[in-house]
Design a protein around this motif. Structure first.
Motif, PDB file in Angstrom:
ATOM      1  N   LEU A  59       6.154  32.875  45.912  1.00  0.00           N
ATOM      2  CA  LEU A  59       6.419  34.225  45.266  1.00  0.00           C
ATOM      3  C   LEU A  59       6.273  34.495  43.771  1.00  0.00           C
ATOM      4  O   LEU A  59       5.841  35.237  43.018  1.00  0.00           O
ATOM      5  CB  LEU A  59       7.646  35.106  45.942  1.00  0.00           C
ATOM      6  CG  LEU A  59       7.431  35.599  47.093  1.00  0.00           C
ATOM      7  CD1 LEU A  59       8.680  36.070  47.666  1.00  0.00           C
ATOM      8  CD2 LEU A  59       6.419  36.950  46.821  1.00  0.00           C
ATOM      9  N   ASN A  60       7.235  33.291  43.219  1.00  0.00           N
ATOM     10  CA  ASN A  60       7.333  33.304  41.840  1.00  0.00           C
ATOM     11  C   ASN A  60       5.905  33.058  41.162  1.00  0.00           C
ATOM     12  O   ASN A  60       5.612  33.615  39.960  1.00  0.00           O
ATOM     13  CB  ASN A  60       8.236  32.084  41.232  1.00  0.00           C
ATOM     14  CG  ASN A  60       8.601  32.192  39.997  1.00  0.00           C
ATOM     15  OD1 ASN A  60       8.554  33.389  39.173  1.00  0.00           O
ATOM     16  ND2 ASN A  60       8.848  31.034  39.417  1.00  0.00           N
ATOM     17  N   ALA A  61       5.326  32.110  41.697  1.00  0.00           N
ATOM     18  CA  ALA A  61       3.919  31.444  41.137  1.00  0.00           C
ATOM     19  C   ALA A  61       2.695  32.780  41.140  1.00  0.00           C
ATOM     20  O   ALA A  61       1.927  33.004  40.002  1.00  0.00           O
ATOM     21  CB  ALA A  61       3.500  30.385  41.587  1.00  0.00           C
ATOM     22  N   ASP A  62       2.837  33.520  42.437  1.00  0.00           N
ATOM     23  CA  ASP A  62       1.624  34.497  42.612  1.00  0.00           C
ATOM     24  C   ASP A  62       2.095  35.857  42.251  1.00  0.00           C
ATOM     25  O   ASP A  62       1.320  36.503  41.502  1.00  0.00           O
ATOM     26  CB  ASP A  62       1.484  34.496  44.362  1.00  0.00           C
ATOM     27  CG  ASP A  62       0.998  33.421  44.979  1.00  0.00           C
ATOM     28  OD1 ASP A  62       0.563  32.552  44.008  1.00  0.00           O
ATOM     29  OD2 ASP A  62       1.260  33.134  46.118  1.00  0.00           O
ATOM     30  N   VAL A  63       3.360  36.235  42.225  1.00  0.00           N
ATOM     31  CA  VAL A  63       3.513  37.697  41.757  1.00  0.00           C
ATOM     32  C   VAL A  63       4.349  37.756  40.301  1.00  0.00           C
ATOM     33  O   VAL A  63       3.879  38.515  39.651  1.00  0.00           O
ATOM     34  CB  VAL A  63       4.272  38.202  42.782  1.00  0.00           C
ATOM     35  CG1 VAL A  63       4.649  39.548  42.471  1.00  0.00           C
ATOM     36  CG2 VAL A  63       3.756  38.141  44.167  1.00  0.00           C
ATOM     37  N   PHE A  64       5.767  37.133  40.271  1.00  0.00           N
ATOM     38  CA  PHE A  64       6.405  37.029  39.164  1.00  0.00           C
ATOM     39  C   PHE A  64       5.929  36.571  37.930  1.00  0.00           C
ATOM     40  O   PHE A  64       6.151  37.116  36.875  1.00  0.00           O
ATOM     41  CB  PHE A  64       7.691  36.635  39.622  1.00  0.00           C
ATOM     42  CG  PHE A  64       8.286  37.248  40.592  1.00  0.00           C
ATOM     43  CD1 PHE A  64       8.427  38.662  40.985  1.00  0.00           C
ATOM     44  CD2 PHE A  64       9.150  36.542  41.447  1.00  0.00           C
ATOM     45  CE1 PHE A  64       9.219  39.069  41.798  1.00  0.00           C
ATOM     46  CE2 PHE A  64       9.959  37.034  42.571  1.00  0.00           C
ATOM     47  CZ  PHE A  64       9.690  38.529  42.759  1.00  0.00           C
ATOM     48  N   ALA A  65       4.898  35.577  37.937  1.00  0.00           N
ATOM     49  CA  ALA A  65       4.504  34.927  36.990  1.00  0.00           C
ATOM     50  C   ALA A  65       3.160  35.443  36.341  1.00  0.00           C
ATOM     51  O   ALA A  65       2.697  35.037  35.375  1.00  0.00           O
ATOM     52  CB  ALA A  65       4.440  33.299  37.189  1.00  0.00           C
TER      53      ALA A  65
END
Length: 122
Positions: A59-65
């Motif tokens: 989630l962090n790699a795909d959306v938040f970053a």
């Protein structure tokens, strides 16, 4: 839950409780969020805490970053990734403690001591 409750029934009830909790947190009308919840509830997952941390990393790699999707500031995203990594290290330490066998005489001494202590109470 009683002592004679089979493991399969405990796992099924735990999964139902987890499903109810996740559905109260996530928006099940959103296709992406419903997909995340369905992946978290897969019965093939052996180590659920590790799987949740894995999903948080994705989630962090795909959306938040991703700045094009309105993601977080790169510094905050990197900090979030460091936090998830720290949680993975803590989980690894907990797994190591869980899998470490206890020396037999320690268990016998502890159970005998607790038996005597509980019986000595008024």
């Amino acid at each position: 839950i009683r002592a004679d409750t089979p493991d399969s029934e405990i796992r099924a009830n735990t999964l139902l409780a987890l499903r109810a909790e996740l559905q109260s947190i996530w928006d099940m009308d959103n296709e992406r969020e419903a997909d995340i919840v369905s992946r978290l509830l897969l019965s093939e997952v052996v180590n659920r805490p590790l799987f949740v941390l894995h999903e948080l990393t994705h989630l962090n790699a795909d959306v938040f970053a991703d700045p094009y999707k309105g993601g977080l500031d790169p510094i905050i995203s990197a900090d979030l990734d460091k936090t998830v990594t720290a949680l993975q290290h803590v989980l690894g330490g907990c797994e190591k403690i869980l899998r470490t066998p206890i020396y037999g005489p320690y268990t016998r001494f502890t159970s005998r001591f607790l038996y005597m202590w509980c019986n000595a109470l008024p």
